[in-house]
Design a protein around this motif. Structure first.
Motif, short mmCIF file in Angstrom:
data_model
loop_
_atom_site.label_atom_id
_atom_site.label_comp_id
_atom_site.label_asym_id
_atom_site.label_seq_id
_atom_site.Cartn_x
_atom_site.Cartn_y
_atom_site.Cartn_z
N THR A 1 68.76 69.03 12.87
CA THR A 1 68.25 68.96 14.35
C THR A 1 68.57 66.99 14.00
OG1 THR A 1 67.63 70.38 15.40
CG2 THR A 1 66.33 68.59 15.71
N SER A 2 67.68 66.99 12.68
CA SER A 2 67.61 65.46 12.40
C SER A 2 68.87 64.70 12.25
CB SER A 2 66.53 65.42 10.70
OG SER A 2 66.09 65.87 10.57
N TYR A 3 69.93 65.35 11.83
CA TYR A 3 71.22 64.49 11.43
C TYR A 3 71.78 64.83 12.97
CZ TYR A 3 76.07 64.74 11.91
OH TYR A 3 77.64 64.79 11.49
N ILE B 1 66.71 61.52 7.03
CA ILE B 1 65.94 61.71 8.33
C ILE B 1 65.18 62.78 8.05
CG2 ILE B 1 65.87 62.02 10.52
CD1 ILE B 1 68.07 60.10 10.79
N SER B 2 64.04 63.47 7.86
CA SER B 2 63.59 64.76 7.62
C SER B 2 62.32 65.50 8.45
CB SER B 2 64.25 65.53 5.79
OG SER B 2 63.60 66.65 6.31
N GLN B 3 62.11 65.98 9.26
CA GLN B 3 60.83 67.12 10.02
C GLN B 3 59.72 66.42 8.74
OE1 GLN B 3 57.57 68.14 11.34
NE2 GLN B 3 59.06 69.71 10.74
N SER B 4 60.26 67.70 8.07
CA SER B 4 59.33 68.43 7.14
C SER B 4 59.43 67.65 6.06
CB SER B 4 60.16 70.00 5.89
OG SER B 4 60.91 69.65 6.28
N GLY B 5 60.66 67.19 5.32
CA GLY B 5 60.10 66.12 4.47
C GLY B 5 60.30 66.77 2.97
N GLU B 6 61.16 68.00 3.17
CA GLU B 6 61.24 68.93 1.89
C GLU B 6 62.36 69.41 2.08
OE1 GLU B 6 58.80 68.97 -0.27
OE2 GLU B 6 57.19 68.57 1.21
N THR B 7 63.47 69.28 2.85
CA THR B 7 64.88 69.73 3.00
C THR B 7 65.60 69.75 1.63
OG1 THR B 7 64.74 69.86 5.15
CG2 THR B 7 67.21 69.70 4.52
N ALA B 8 65.61 70.72 1.33
CA ALA B 8 66.15 70.41 -0.72
C ALA B 8 67.71 70.20 -0.14
CB ALA B 8 66.64 72.15 -1.00
N LYS C 1 71.88 77.99 20.42
CA LYS C 1 72.42 79.19 19.14
C LYS C 1 71.61 79.47 18.60
CE LYS C 1 75.46 75.91 17.19
NZ LYS C 1 76.94 75.69 16.51
N GLU C 2 70.35 78.77 17.56
CA GLU C 2 69.32 79.12 17.05
C GLU C 2 68.31 79.77 17.14
OE1 GLU C 2 66.65 75.04 16.03
OE2 GLU C 2 67.18 76.56 14.57
N ILE C 3 67.95 80.14 18.74
CA ILE C 3 66.38 81.01 19.04
C ILE C 3 67.79 81.30 20.33
CG2 ILE C 3 65.27 79.46 18.93
CD1 ILE C 3 65.08 78.99 21.96
O1 M6R Z 1 63.03 68.90 7.93
P1 M6R Z 1 64.42 68.96 7.92
O2 M6R Z 1 63.89 67.76 9.72
O3 M6R Z 1 64.19 68.00 6.90
O4 M6R Z 1 65.25 70.09 8.92
C1 M6R Z 1 66.34 69.39 8.90
C2 M6R Z 1 66.78 71.35 9.57
O5 M6R Z 1 67.07 72.42 9.18
C3 M6R Z 1 66.42 70.91 11.16
O6 M6R Z 1 66.33 70.46 12.04
C4 M6R Z 1 66.58 72.66 11.51
O7 M6R Z 1 68.81 72.67 12.08
C5 M6R Z 1 66.51 72.77 12.78
N1 M6R Z 1 65.84 74.13 12.80
C6 M6R Z 1 66.92 72.76 14.26
O8 M6R Z 1 65.99 73.52 15.53
#
Ligand code: M6R
Length: 357
Positions: free
Chosen positions: A57-59, A101-108, A240-242
């Motif tokens: 989603t961040s992409y 761009i990262s919601q969590s800031g932890e994406t490997a 698709k994801e949910i």
């Molecule tokens: O924490 P992030 O924004 O880095 O996460 C990136 C993706 O893993 C995240 O957006 C994922 O695609 C979501 N589950 C979509 O709803």
């Protein structure tokens, strides 16, 4: 806490107008003018090209951000999927700035790129919802999303917060470069917050549409042109994801190059028609798929609407339509998952934060 909500996802969808208002508050000075960290302003102004790196989603938010930064601030932008970029780096410009761009800031996957970028001696800015996160600590600069904790695996309010902050970044960069703009971004975002509220108040209508189009189908296509294509990709990912419905977002013009072969009687197609400059062409695509039996649900705006459209979005600044057009797509995914008895907040095989490459 979920409070009276049955699911975090629904709560987080509903929070979006408040998040946008909070972002307006956080990014304005005492005179109500947009303010951004001077160091970030200089970093963006000095860059000859921005490389946005993100996942999922961040992409998708990054793709919308490219439109802002190029259209409003005239900065060339490339948007990359982190897991690809790390092994397949393009030839970089002279003075690149990397924006993670990262919601969590932890994406490997994103972190792996950041480590490589720092090793090469480049500057990085992280846009995140978690200020103390790894991607925030390891980058030179951070822009906060101020969206509050996002618990549901399906990202909703973080996506709209990312787009709002990218719009603010683009406007600030334009001003730093002396480009005059004919709109006030904070005022336009306030209009967006109200429009989002009008949509989250239409849940019954959207639930009905979800039931009609998505309760039994195995697949669903999202089509759009220009920025609507990017929002369609996000709508497809949510679905698709949910709900586990096989869903894809396509550029309207690409249909005839292959995908239209998949359209048969009753295939649901969600068409986004929010952009006036491509309205005629996307309407052409709607006719093409309808002629092959698709059940088309058109989402348009007051300006682009035609008779028969199922959802008409309140008018907002054309640049900012993704912030409102995504809301019905989030709700459609939510209700589709609900009607198909899926675990909305914790879909199978997925984690909220993906900390492995
Ligand atoms: O924490 P992030 O924004 O880095 O996460 C990136 C993706 O893993 C995240 O957006 C994922 O695609 C979501 N589950 C979509 O709803």
């Amino acid at each position: 806490e979920k409070g009276t909500y049955p699911h975090y996802m629904l709560k987080e969808i509903d929070e979006q107008p408040f998040v946008i208002r909070n972002i307006i508050k956080q990014y304005q000075d005492a005179n109500g003018q947009l303010k951004l960290d001077q160091n970030i302003r200089s970093a963006v102004k000095e860059a000859d090209r921005i490389y946005i790196v993100a996942c999922g989603t961040s992409y998708h938010a990054g793709l919308v951000g490219k439109q802002f930064l190029e259209g409003i601030a005239s900065v060339p932008v490339e948007v990359h999927i982190a897991s690809e970029f790390v092994y397949n780096m393009p030839l970089l410009s002279q003075k690149p700035l990397f924006v993670f761009i990262s919601q969590s800031g932890e994406t490997a996957d994103s972190r792996a790129v950041l480590v490589e970028v720092k090793r090469l001696g480049h500057k990085a800015l992280t846009i995140t919802n978690v200020p103390g996160s790894t991607l925030s600590r390891e980058a030179d600069h951070t822009l906060n999303l101020y969206a509050g904790p996002e618990i549901a695996v399906a990202s909703t309010k973080a996506y709209t917060a990312q787009i709002a902050v990218l719009a603010i970044l683009a406007v600030d960069t334009a001003r730093a470069k002396g480009i005059t703009l004919d709109f006030d971004p904070l005022q336009e975002l306030a209009i967006v917050a109200n429009a989002m509220e009008a949509l989250t108040d239409q849940k019954e209508n959207i639930e009905r549409i979800a039931r009609e189009y998505l309760s039994v189908t195995r697949n669903c296509f999202f089509i759009g042109r220009a920025v609507d294509f990017y929002v369609g990709m996000e709508g497809a990912l949510k679905l698709k994801e949910i709900s586990y419905i096989q869903a894809e977002g396509f550029a309207g013009g690409e249909l005839k190059h292959g995908t239209i072969a998949l359209i048969e009687d009753g295939t649901p197609v969600i068409a986004l028609a929010t952009q006036s400059h491509v309205n005629l062409s996307i309407r052409g695509n709607v006719k093409e798929v309808a002629a092959r039996g698709a059940d088309v649900c058109v989402i348009s705006t007051e300006v682009t609407k035609e008779e028969g459209d199922r959802i008409v979005l309140p008018e907002v600044h054309e640049y900012l339509t993704p912030l409102v057009s995504v809301v019905p797509l989030q709700l459609l995914a939510y209700y589709a998952a609900l009607h198909r008895d899926c675990d909305v907040d914790k879909p199978r095989n997925l984690a909220k934060s993906v900390t492995v490459e």
